[in-house]
Each structure stands twice: as C-alpha cells, then as structure tokens.
Design a protein around this motif. Structure first.
Motif, short mmCIF file in Angstrom:
data_model
loop_
_atom_site.label_atom_id
_atom_site.label_comp_id
_atom_site.label_asym_id
_atom_site.label_seq_id
_atom_site.Cartn_x
_atom_site.Cartn_y
_atom_site.Cartn_z
N THR A 265 0.80 -1.24 0.20
CA THR A 265 -0.08 -0.05 -0.02
C THR A 265 0.99 1.12 0.10
OG1 THR A 265 -1.34 -1.30 1.23
CG2 THR A 265 -1.90 1.24 1.02
N LEU A 266 0.91 1.89 -0.92
CA LEU A 266 1.78 2.79 -1.28
C LEU A 266 1.43 3.98 -0.29
CD1 LEU A 266 1.93 3.08 -5.17
CD2 LEU A 266 3.37 2.12 -3.64
N ARG B 247 -0.31 14.01 -5.20
CA ARG B 247 0.85 14.23 -5.90
C ARG B 247 1.66 12.75 -5.09
NH1 ARG B 247 2.58 19.81 -6.45
NH2 ARG B 247 2.12 19.75 -4.18
N VAL B 248 1.83 12.85 -4.18
CA VAL B 248 2.71 11.95 -3.34
C VAL B 248 2.10 10.66 -3.23
CG1 VAL B 248 3.74 11.47 -0.98
CG2 VAL B 248 3.35 13.90 -1.85
N ARG B 249 0.54 10.47 -3.13
CA ARG B 249 0.30 9.15 -3.15
C ARG B 249 0.38 8.38 -4.34
NH1 ARG B 249 -4.93 10.45 -1.88
NH2 ARG B 249 -5.85 10.40 -3.89
N TYR C 103 7.73 8.02 -5.41
CA TYR C 103 8.71 7.79 -4.06
C TYR C 103 7.70 7.95 -2.98
CZ TYR C 103 12.28 8.99 -7.46
OH TYR C 103 13.21 9.08 -8.45
N ASN C 104 8.46 7.19 -1.90
CA ASN C 104 7.94 7.22 -0.59
C ASN C 104 8.76 8.29 0.24
OD1 ASN C 104 5.48 5.86 -0.26
ND2 ASN C 104 6.79 3.75 -0.42
N ILE C 105 8.46 8.79 1.16
CA ILE C 105 8.99 9.78 2.01
C ILE C 105 9.41 8.85 3.03
CG2 ILE C 105 9.00 11.86 3.48
CD1 ILE C 105 7.10 13.23 1.59
N TYR D 189 7.19 16.49 -3.01
CA TYR D 189 7.39 15.84 -1.62
C TYR D 189 7.99 17.01 -0.76
CZ TYR D 189 7.45 11.85 -4.54
OH TYR D 189 6.97 10.85 -5.34
N VAL D 190 8.59 18.00 -1.00
CA VAL D 190 9.12 19.19 -0.18
C VAL D 190 8.00 19.61 0.59
CG1 VAL D 190 10.64 21.15 0.04
CG2 VAL D 190 11.17 19.51 -1.53
N GLU D 191 6.71 20.01 -0.33
CA GLU D 191 5.87 20.52 0.08
C GLU D 191 5.19 19.84 1.10
OE1 GLU D 191 3.87 21.52 -3.56
OE2 GLU D 191 5.26 22.99 -4.10
N VAL D 192 4.63 18.86 0.91
CA VAL D 192 4.09 17.85 1.84
C VAL D 192 4.76 17.87 3.05
CG1 VAL D 192 3.48 15.54 2.22
CG2 VAL D 192 2.78 16.70 0.07
N TYR D 193 6.16 17.54 2.89
CA TYR D 193 6.80 17.18 3.97
C TYR D 193 7.07 18.39 5.12
CZ TYR D 193 10.85 15.21 6.67
OH TYR D 193 11.70 14.11 7.58
#
Lengths: 95, 535
Positions: free
Chosen positions: B416-417, B466-468, B472-474, B504-508
C-alpha cells in the motif's frame, strides 16, 4: 365474317384455291406472329400497324368480390388502324 | 425491334410457297384489303389462329375540352378493335408467361400503379374472355419450334433473355408452363405480398431486393401510363435488370424471399448469372456459382440448400431455384455471422480493458483479499523497498510460522503505497504480540519497532495526491536547509531531489504549492525511497 368466308373471299379475289389461300394466310400469320415474339412490329399500308406493347403490373379490384388483385406485367399485341380508316369510321360511320 | 412491312411478308410467301415477289405482294395486299372490307361490312372478322377484328359503335358522350375547360360533346362513332387469339397472345407474352395475377392482402400499397387499368385494356380484357372459350385450334407446340429455333428474346433485355433461356432449358411445353405456374403462384404471392418497406436493412440496394421491386417499379412509373413505347420498353428492361431477374429467376424463388437478402451478396451472384447468360447459361454454370456460395459460408448453408432442394423437388427443378434460394439464405446467414463476430470482438475488447483496469488496481494494492501465495511473491519482489530492519523482521516473521494475517498485514504495509493503515498495523502488532510465543514476541517487538518507526511517519499520501500517486515514498529526513533570498520551493527541491519533486518538499513541510519562501526559513528536505512498482 367467319374464317371460312374470309378465306373464300380472298381466294375469289386472288384466284387461288381455297386450300392454297388458307395455307398462304397461315404462312402470313405465322410470319407475323414470329415477328411479334421478337418484338418487331408489322405495318400494312392502308390498314394499320400491329405492335407489341408492354403493360406494367397493376392493381385490379374484382368488382363483385371487391378482392384486390395484382396483375403482373405482360406483353400484349396491339393493333392501330391507319389514320385515314379510323377517321373515316369516326366521322362517317356515326349513328 | 424492327418494323416489318408487306414486302417482308411477301418474302416469306416467296420462300415458302414459290410465289413470285410480285404475286406475293399482291396476295398480301388482297388479304388485308379483304379484312378491311369484310370488317366494315360485317363488323366482325375472325382469322383463325390470329385473332378477331371488330368494329364497335361508341355512343355519344359528354366530355370537357382539356384546354379551355368547357363542356364538349364527343359524337357517337365507330372504332376498330383487334383481339389476338389466345395462341398468339401467349406467344407474344412468352417472356412473362410465368407470372400470374395474385390476390393482394390488405395493407399492400401500390400508389403509383394504374389502378383499374386503361380503357383500352379493359376492353381488351372483356373480349379476351370470349376468345378463351373458343377452342384452341393450333396447339402451342406448333408454334413452339419456330420460337425455340430462334432462341432470340422478345426484346433485347437481359430480363427476357434470362427468362427464355431458363424456360428453354426446362424444355418449355404448355404443360410445363402450367405446372410451373401452380408453384410459382404461391411464390409470386409471397414475393409480392411482402411489404416493400420491411426489408430495408440492405442500404442502397433496393433495386436488387426482390421485395424492393415494388419501389423500383414505382420509379418506373414516372411518366408511364400503363403503356410504353418502344424506347420505354427498352429502358424499362435495363432499369429493372436486377429486379426483374430476381422476379423471374424463379418465380421459383420461395419462402427465402421473405427473409432478408444481403444486398452485396445477392447482387454479385446475380451478376454472375447475368454474365453467363449471354450464350449458354447451363446448369453447370449455376452449379459452380452455387458451390462458390456454399464454400464461402460453410456447412450450414449446405443444410439450407438441402432442405430447400427437398421442397423443390415437387416443382420441376431448375437449378436456378437452388441458386437464388440458397443465395438469399446464405446472404441472411452471412449477415448474422458478420454481426456476431463484430459483437464478439467488441465484448473481448471490453473484457480485456476491464481486466487491465483491475490488474492495475491490484498492482496499486488497494485490494486486501489476496491469496497469500500472491502476497509472498509480491513480498519477495518488494524486498528492495524495505529497510534492512523490516526485511530481517519479515524474514524472522516468516520463520516463526506466520499467520496468514501477519502476511497480509505485511503486504499491507509494503504494497500500500503511502497509505499505510496505521490502525491495522497496530492491530497486527497487537495480534502478533498476543498470539505468538515469547520468541516470536521479541521478534515481533523488533518488527513492531521497525513498524513503529514507520508509524511515526505521517500519511503523506493522504495529504497530497501527488505524493500518493508519485513514484517515491518519504521515508525520513534528509537534511534541513536554510532558504536564501530569491529561492523558491521549486528551485530548492530541484537542487536536492531533482526535477518535478517539489510535491514531496511541500508535503513534508506542510507548505502549499508555490508558497513564497522567506530568506532564513528552514526547509526540511525529505529522504525519498523509490516505490519500485513495476513487477
């Protein structure tokens, strides 16, 4: 005028025997009929024209039973008397 | 069509009875002259084997001047009529002799036809009744040889020609014709009573349809009033070449006419038949085209042919019968085959598309009801994704005889990503702790630790699509970066992570996209692990 009288009339005019004129009349008729089968018309001056005409199919109603029927197309032999003869009868022969 | 004259008739007399041309001509003239005189005298003149001339008196009647519209009186007059003998009539109509008048059912419309006939024709019909009562003195067969010897059609129409050839092959005799008639009557009836509108599946092929013949005839009626001149007759034949042929060819065409006739197919076969007409249209020719027909459509057509052949045996069989019947049967069958194949193809395409969609979804891992065997496979392949700890813990778990539940949960965690379901993992951990023995407990604890580490990661996937859906996974923090003036999220992410990684940067960092950064602001650069989805 039945056929017998007709033949005897011709034979007296032309001088041939009745038997001969009958044969010759038959030859003439045969020739004409053959031509009709081929679709040719026959024209006799001072008499008229025999030609073959095509009748398209048509719907007819039997007047007594009122039954509608489809009559198929057919070829029929048609006679057209020469104009002079026809007019003569039309004008002079009226009652 | 030629026009014959006295000289031509005389010529026959010359050749057949040895008269001189002159005598012959005078004889012919005398003949018709006698007719005229005799007719005028007696009003009726009958020539044996030919017909009857009559002079009919017509009474005066009122009418209207068509130009002015004023009433006009047509005087009584006399007119000359000729009614052919039945023998001659049949000979003349030989090309059409297979037709019979049929009774119409209600609802059949023939708007363009001349209902009731012309005046001339009516008179003709009346006379013909009396003629038929007279004995037929010269049988048809007498006239037969002369017509068959020529073999020439009445008109230069493929119609007539086909027809004559058909009948000649069948060795026409009067009896034969009559025998055919009884069969043909019902067939013609079925053919003709079929409403023209119902067979419309064949586009643009109405001329070739049997049942479309009505419409085609409607076209013919333009400008015709029941009688055609010579030129009309020719053009009529040419126009109705196909339709007449279908009509003629067997009026022996049977119930098949009720079924749909695939236009292309029937036209092709008709062409074949027509092309072979010009000389010898033999039974073999028809057989060949029959064979072609059968081959292209397979066995079932053969069956159709047989059943029709059986029913045909009652009527004196001309091979044309089989041809056209089977042909129309084949056409119908062929059409259904084509439709079926098209439908099957569409269904297969839809199924494969749907299957592909499902497979994709499975890959994404939204499905938890997976057989453990599949799970194992995916586990193995996704080993590279895992941290060393997780891997070893997985292996340890396996060694301890994992429940299917544990296995599934493992899968859940990995496949599950970015959607690690924390609750279930906790449950799994709890389960593991409860059900396993001490050894497994410790192992589980270790795995639980490993899981916990991951548990502390927020669900970035659920925050940002976008991350989902990203590649890539963080998995953690890479480093902390201080923003300098003039830098944006985009430029920073590009420098550290690469092109297109700003999500990824934004979400993180919990930043909205395209947020303006202030110099000195601290940005956390995430550590990314490739999801490696493609198995």
């Amino acid at each position: 005028m039945n056929n017998k009288d007709f033949i005897s009339d011709i034979s007296s005019v032309t001088g041939y025997t009745v038997a001969d004129t009958q044969k010759m009349v038959n030859m003439v008729i045969d020739y004409m009929t053959d031509n009709f089968q081929d679709g040719n018309a026959v024209t006799i001056p001072n008499f008229g024209t025999f030609d073959v005409k095509k009748k398209l199919e048509r719907v007819m109603v039997n007047p007594s039973t009122q039954q509608r029927m489809l009559v198929p197309p057919k070829l029929v032999l048609n006679f057209k008397p020469v104009v002079s003869w026809k007019d003569k009868l039309k004008n002079g022969g009226g009652r | 069509m030629q026009r014959k004259t006295v000289e031509d008739i005389a010529g026959v007399l010359v050749s057949r009875s040895g008269l001189s041309q002159e005598d012959a001509i005078s004889f012919v003239n005398a003949l018709f002259d006698t007719v005229r005189r005799g007719l005028e005298r007696d009003k009726v003149l009958k020539i044996k084997g030919f017909g009857t001339f009559k002079i009919i008196s017509v009474e005066a009647r009122k009418s209207v001047n068509v130009n002015t519209g004023e009433a006009v009186i047509i005087n009584g007059h006399e007119k000359i009529t000729f009614t052919p003998d039945s023998t001659v009539k049949d000979l003349v109509n030989k090309p059409f002799s297979q037709f019979e008048t049929v009774i119409l059912n209600d609802g059949v419309e023939f708007e363009d036809t001349n209902i009731g006939g012309t005046l001339e024709e009516s008179a003709y019909n009346d006379d013909s009744v009396s003629d038929e009562n007279e004995p037929v003195e010269s049988p048809v067969l007498d006239k037969g040889p002369s017509s068959e010897a020529d073999g020439r059609p009445l008109f230069d129409l493929p119609v007539a020609q086909d027809y004559l050839l058909v009948t000649e092959r069948g060795q026409v005799s009067s009896e034969h014709v009559l025998g055919e008639d009884t069969v043909s009557k019902t067939e013609v009836e079925e053919m003709r009573t079929f409403p023209a509108a119902s067979i419309d599946n064949v586009e643009g092929r109405m001329e070739e349809d049997i049942c479309g013949e009505t419409e085609n005839k409607a076209g013919l009626y333009d400008g015709s009033h029941g009688e055609l001149q010579e030129s009309d007759i020719e053009s009529y034949g040419i126009n109705t070449e196909s339709s007449e042929k279908e009509v003629l060819l067997p009026e022996t065409e049977t119930t098949v006419s009720e079924d749909n006739i695939a236009g292309d197919y029937s036209y092709t076969v008709q062409q074949d038949l027509h092309e072979t007409t010009d000389g010898q249209q033999t039974c073999e020719d028809n057989g060949v085209s029959e064979a072609v027909v059968t081959d292209s459509y397979g066995k079932s057509d053969g069956v159709a042919v047989q059943t029709e052949a059986v029913s045909d045996e009652e009527s004196e069989d001309i091979s044309d019968d089989k041809d056209s019947k089977k042909k129309s049967d084949d056409e119908r069958f062929g059409l259904w085959v084509t439709l079926t194949w098209i439908f099957v193809t569409l269904v297969l395409m839809a199924v494969s598309a749907f299957g592909g969609y499902l497979y994709r979804m499975y890959e994404v891992g939204g499905n938890m009801n997976i057989v453990s065997a599949d799970v194992r496979i995916s586990e193995d392949e996704s080993d590279a994704d895992m941290d060393k700890e997780s891997r070893s813990s997985d292996a340890a778990r396996r060694k301890t005889g994992p429940d299917s539940i544990k296995a599934i949960n493992t899968v859940v965690r990995k496949d599950t990503l970015a959607k690690p379901v924390i609750a279930e993992k906790t449950t799994a951990v709890a389960d593991n702790n409860q059900t396993a023995d001490k050894k497994s407990e410790t192992v589980d604890k270790r795995s639980a630790d490993a899981e916990n580490k991951q548990e502390t990661m927020p669900d970035y996937g659920s925050m940002d699509i976008r991350v989902r859906t990203g590649a890539y996974n963080i998995v953690g923090l890479n480093q902390v970066y201080t923003v300098k003036s003039g830098e944006s999220i985009e430029s920073i992410s590009k420098r550290f992570l690469g092109e297109g990684m700003e999500c990824y940067v934004e979400v993180y960092n919990g930043l909205k996209p395209n947020t303006k950064l202030t110099p000195g602001q601290k940005i956390n650069i995430p550590k990314l692990k490739w999801k490696k989805r493609r198995n």
